[in-house]
Design a protein around this motif. Structure first.
Motif, PDB file in Angstrom:
ATOM      1  N   VAL A   1      22.535  32.741  39.603  1.00 50.17           N
ATOM      2  CA  VAL A   1      21.436  33.705  39.724  1.00 50.17           C
ATOM      3  C   VAL A   1      21.450  34.312  41.126  1.00 50.17           C
ATOM      4  CG1 VAL A   1      18.920  33.996  39.739  1.00 50.17           C
ATOM      5  CG2 VAL A   1      20.001  32.561  37.983  1.00 50.17           C
ATOM      6  N   ALA A   2      21.598  33.471  42.135  1.00 47.42           N
ATOM      7  CA  ALA A   2      21.615  33.948  43.523  1.00 47.42           C
ATOM      8  C   ALA A   2      22.766  34.920  43.759  1.00 47.42           C
ATOM      9  CB  ALA A   2      21.719  32.763  44.477  1.00 47.42           C
ATOM     10  N   ASP A   3      23.942  34.582  43.236  1.00 44.26           N
ATOM     11  CA  ASP A   3      25.095  35.474  43.394  1.00 44.26           C
ATOM     12  C   ASP A   3      24.814  36.837  42.753  1.00 44.26           C
ATOM     13  OD1 ASP A   3      26.464  33.449  44.704  1.00 44.26           O
ATOM     14  OD2 ASP A   3      27.666  32.897  42.946  1.00 44.26           O
ATOM     15  N   ALA A   4      24.203  36.837  41.569  1.00 41.45           N
ATOM     16  CA  ALA A   4      23.900  38.086  40.878  1.00 41.45           C
ATOM     17  C   ALA A   4      22.883  38.921  41.663  1.00 41.45           C
ATOM     18  CB  ALA A   4      23.377  37.807  39.478  1.00 41.45           C
ATOM     19  N   LEU A   5      21.927  38.255  42.308  1.00 43.53           N
ATOM     20  CA  LEU A   5      20.910  38.950  43.104  1.00 43.53           C
ATOM     21  C   LEU A   5      21.376  39.248  44.528  1.00 43.53           C
ATOM     22  CD1 LEU A   5      17.689  37.028  42.006  1.00 43.53           C
ATOM     23  CD2 LEU A   5      18.347  39.367  41.393  1.00 43.53           C
ATOM     24  N   GLN A   6      22.546  38.729  44.884  1.00 44.36           N
ATOM     25  CA  GLN A   6      23.124  38.901  46.218  1.00 44.36           C
ATOM     26  C   GLN A   6      22.219  38.337  47.304  1.00 44.36           C
ATOM     27  OE1 GLN A   6      24.305  43.029  46.635  1.00 44.36           O
ATOM     28  NE2 GLN A   6      25.777  42.862  44.980  1.00 44.36           N
ATOM     29  N   ILE A   7      21.676  37.140  47.030  1.00 46.27           N
ATOM     30  CA  ILE A   7      20.884  36.397  48.002  1.00 46.27           C
ATOM     31  C   ILE A   7      21.358  34.952  47.981  1.00 46.27           C
ATOM     32  CG2 ILE A   7      18.879  37.928  47.833  1.00 46.27           C
ATOM     33  CD1 ILE A   7      17.531  35.868  46.029  1.00 46.27           C
ATOM     34  N   SER A   8      20.823  34.121  48.862  1.00 46.77           N
ATOM     35  CA  SER A   8      21.250  32.726  48.904  1.00 46.77           C
ATOM     36  C   SER A   8      20.612  31.925  47.771  1.00 46.77           C
ATOM     37  CB  SER A   8      20.881  32.084  50.245  1.00 46.77           C
ATOM     38  OG  SER A   8      19.484  31.886  50.321  1.00 46.77           O
ATOM     39  N   ARG A   9      21.289  30.854  47.388  1.00 43.65           N
ATOM     40  CA  ARG A   9      20.758  29.964  46.360  1.00 43.65           C
ATOM     41  C   ARG A   9      19.420  29.413  46.796  1.00 43.65           C
ATOM     42  NH1 ARG A   9      19.341  25.287  45.643  1.00 43.65           N
ATOM     43  NH2 ARG A   9      20.122  24.651  47.651  1.00 43.65           N
ATOM     44  N   GLN A  10      19.311  29.056  48.071  1.00 41.63           N
ATOM     45  CA  GLN A  10      18.069  28.511  48.596  1.00 41.63           C
ATOM     46  C   GLN A  10      16.924  29.523  48.444  1.00 41.63           C
ATOM     47  OE1 GLN A  10      18.263  27.219  52.659  1.00 41.63           O
ATOM     48  NE2 GLN A  10      16.128  26.579  52.717  1.00 41.63           N
ATOM     49  N   SER A  11      17.185  30.781  48.743  1.00 41.29           N
ATOM     50  CA  SER A  11      16.143  31.808  48.644  1.00 41.29           C
ATOM     51  C   SER A  11      15.637  31.973  47.220  1.00 41.29           C
ATOM     52  CB  SER A  11      16.664  33.158  49.135  1.00 41.29           C
ATOM     53  OG  SER A  11      16.929  33.116  50.506  1.00 41.29           O
ATOM     54  N   VAL A  12      16.559  32.070  46.269  1.00 36.58           N
ATOM     55  CA  VAL A  12      16.129  32.273  44.885  1.00 36.58           C
ATOM     56  C   VAL A  12      15.426  31.029  44.349  1.00 36.58           C
ATOM     57  CG1 VAL A  12      18.234  31.577  43.624  1.00 36.58           C
ATOM     58  CG2 VAL A  12      16.776  33.364  42.706  1.00 36.58           C
ATOM     59  N   HIS A  13      15.899  29.856  44.747  1.00 34.98           N
ATOM     60  CA  HIS A  13      15.277  28.612  44.294  1.00 34.98           C
ATOM     61  C   HIS A  13      13.864  28.485  44.861  1.00 34.98           C
ATOM     62  CE1 HIS A  13      14.591  24.238  44.003  1.00 34.98           C
ATOM     63  NE2 HIS A  13      15.232  24.392  42.851  1.00 34.98           N
ATOM     64  N   GLU A  14      13.697  28.749  46.148  1.00 38.32           N
ATOM     65  CA  GLU A  14      12.368  28.671  46.769  1.00 38.32           C
ATOM     66  C   GLU A  14      11.393  29.645  46.128  1.00 38.32           C
ATOM     67  OE1 GLU A  14      12.735  29.263  50.964  1.00 38.32           O
ATOM     68  OE2 GLU A  14      13.692  27.323  51.297  1.00 38.32           O
ATOM     69  N   LYS A  15      11.884  30.828  45.789  1.00 42.21           N
ATOM     70  CA  LYS A  15      11.011  31.860  45.246  1.00 42.21           C
ATOM     71  C   LYS A  15      10.603  31.580  43.803  1.00 42.21           C
ATOM     72  CE  LYS A  15      10.689  36.864  44.840  1.00 42.21           C
ATOM     73  NZ  LYS A  15      11.357  38.134  45.154  1.00 42.21           N
ATOM     74  N   HIS A  16      11.503  31.010  43.005  1.00 45.57           N
ATOM     75  CA  HIS A  16      11.253  30.935  41.570  1.00 45.57           C
ATOM     76  C   HIS A  16      11.100  29.528  40.989  1.00 45.57           C
ATOM     77  CE1 HIS A  16      11.744  35.233  40.928  1.00 45.57           C
ATOM     78  NE2 HIS A  16      12.773  35.190  41.747  1.00 45.57           N
ATOM     79  N   ALA A  17      11.665  28.521  41.602  1.00 44.05           N
ATOM     80  CA  ALA A  17      11.644  27.184  40.982  1.00 44.05           C
ATOM     81  C   ALA A  17      10.230  26.631  40.850  1.00 44.05           C
ATOM     82  CB  ALA A  17      12.530  26.213  41.765  1.00 44.05           C
ATOM     83  N   GLY A  18       9.425  26.758  41.871  1.00 44.57           N
ATOM     84  CA  GLY A  18       8.054  26.242  41.807  1.00 44.57           C
ATOM     85  C   GLY A  18       7.229  26.952  40.751  1.00 44.57           C
ATOM     86  N   ARG A  19       7.393  28.262  40.657  1.00 44.69           N
ATOM     87  CA  ARG A  19       6.689  29.048  39.645  1.00 44.69           C
ATOM     88  C   ARG A  19       7.117  28.615  38.253  1.00 44.69           C
ATOM     89  NH1 ARG A  19       8.543  32.925  36.623  1.00 44.69           N
ATOM     90  NH2 ARG A  19      10.413  33.206  37.839  1.00 44.69           N
ATOM     91  N   ARG A  20       8.403  28.419  38.073  1.00 43.27           N
ATOM     92  CA  ARG A  20       8.913  28.013  36.759  1.00 43.27           C
ATOM     93  C   ARG A  20       8.449  26.598  36.413  1.00 43.27           C
ATOM     94  NH1 ARG A  20      12.385  30.355  33.816  1.00 43.27           N
ATOM     95  NH2 ARG A  20      13.513  28.437  33.318  1.00 43.27           N
ATOM     96  N   ARG A  21       8.419  25.723  37.403  1.00 40.67           N
ATOM     97  CA  ARG A  21       7.950  24.357  37.177  1.00 40.67           C
ATOM     98  C   ARG A  21       6.479  24.356  36.756  1.00 40.67           C
ATOM     99  NH1 ARG A  21      11.130  22.400  40.870  1.00 40.67           N
ATOM    100  NH2 ARG A  21       9.799  23.004  42.582  1.00 40.67           N
ATOM    101  N   ALA A  22       5.668  25.176  37.434  1.00 46.29           N
ATOM    102  CA  ALA A  22       4.250  25.266  37.117  1.00 46.29           C
ATOM    103  C   ALA A  22       4.020  25.788  35.694  1.00 46.29           C
ATOM    104  CB  ALA A  22       3.539  26.171  38.126  1.00 46.29           C
ATOM    105  N   MET A  23       4.948  26.593  35.222  1.00 48.98           N
ATOM    106  CA  MET A  23       4.851  27.141  33.868  1.00 48.98           C
ATOM    107  C   MET A  23       5.482  26.206  32.835  1.00 48.98           C
ATOM    108  SD  MET A  23       5.844  31.116  34.750  1.00 48.98           S
ATOM    109  CE  MET A  23       5.963  31.548  33.028  1.00 48.98           C
ATOM    110  N   GLY A  24       6.032  25.082  33.297  1.00 49.37           N
ATOM    111  CA  GLY A  24       6.671  24.140  32.373  1.00 49.37           C
ATOM    112  C   GLY A  24       8.052  24.560  31.924  1.00 49.37           C
ATOM    113  N   ARG A  25       8.696  25.428  32.699  1.00 50.54           N
ATOM    114  CA  ARG A  25      10.019  25.928  32.317  1.00 50.54           C
ATOM    115  C   ARG A  25      11.153  25.257  33.061  1.00 50.54           C
ATOM    116  NH1 ARG A  25       9.307  32.452  31.705  1.00 50.54           N
ATOM    117  NH2 ARG A  25       8.227  32.384  29.719  1.00 50.54           N
ATOM    118  N   GLU A  26      10.848  24.443  34.053  1.00 46.02           N
ATOM    119  CA  GLU A  26      11.884  23.732  34.807  1.00 46.02           C
ATOM    120  C   GLU A  26      11.556  22.251  34.811  1.00 46.02           C
ATOM    121  OE1 GLU A  26      14.738  24.833  36.651  1.00 46.02           O
ATOM    122  OE2 GLU A  26      14.391  26.737  35.675  1.00 46.02           O
ATOM    123  N   SER A  27      12.594  21.464  34.782  1.00 48.47           N
ATOM    124  CA  SER A  27      12.381  19.998  34.854  1.00 48.47           C
ATOM    125  C   SER A  27      12.566  19.516  36.270  1.00 48.47           C
ATOM    126  CB  SER A  27      13.344  19.291  33.926  1.00 48.47           C
ATOM    127  OG  SER A  27      14.683  19.659  34.188  1.00 48.47           O
TER     128      SER A  27
END
Length: 80
Positions: free
Chosen positions: A54-80
């Motif tokens: 995902v990060a490569d496709a967005l041309q940003i770092s893995r850390q950046s995309v994870h920080e931005k989206h993982a917590g939101r997805r977890r709160a929605m029950g979409r990430e384990s």
């Protein structure tokens, strides 16, 4: 974005000479881009994409995309 702020209408307003109109268009476009990113990140993750892919496709770092989206997805029950 308001109901009348379609991408086509915003495209014509970003070059308006009135700063209020132009800046409103910028805010609306920013919100549209954020929503599109959320939608497509969710779609990619649901199809099994790694955070790195995902990060490569967005041309940003893995850390950046994870920080931005993982917590939101977890709160929605979409990430384990």
């Amino acid at each position: 974005m308001t109901g009348r702020d379609t991408p086509a209408s915003l495209a014509g307003r970003v070059t308006d000479k009135d700063p209020a109109v132009g800046l409103h268009a910028v805010v609306s476009l920013r919100r549209l881009l954020e929503e599109l990113e959320r939608l497509h990140v969710d779609n990619a993750r649901e199809q099994g994409w790694t955070w790195q892919r995902v990060a490569d496709a967005l041309q940003i770092s893995r850390q950046s995309v994870h920080e931005k989206h993982a917590g939101r997805r977890r709160a929605m029950g979409r990430e384990s």
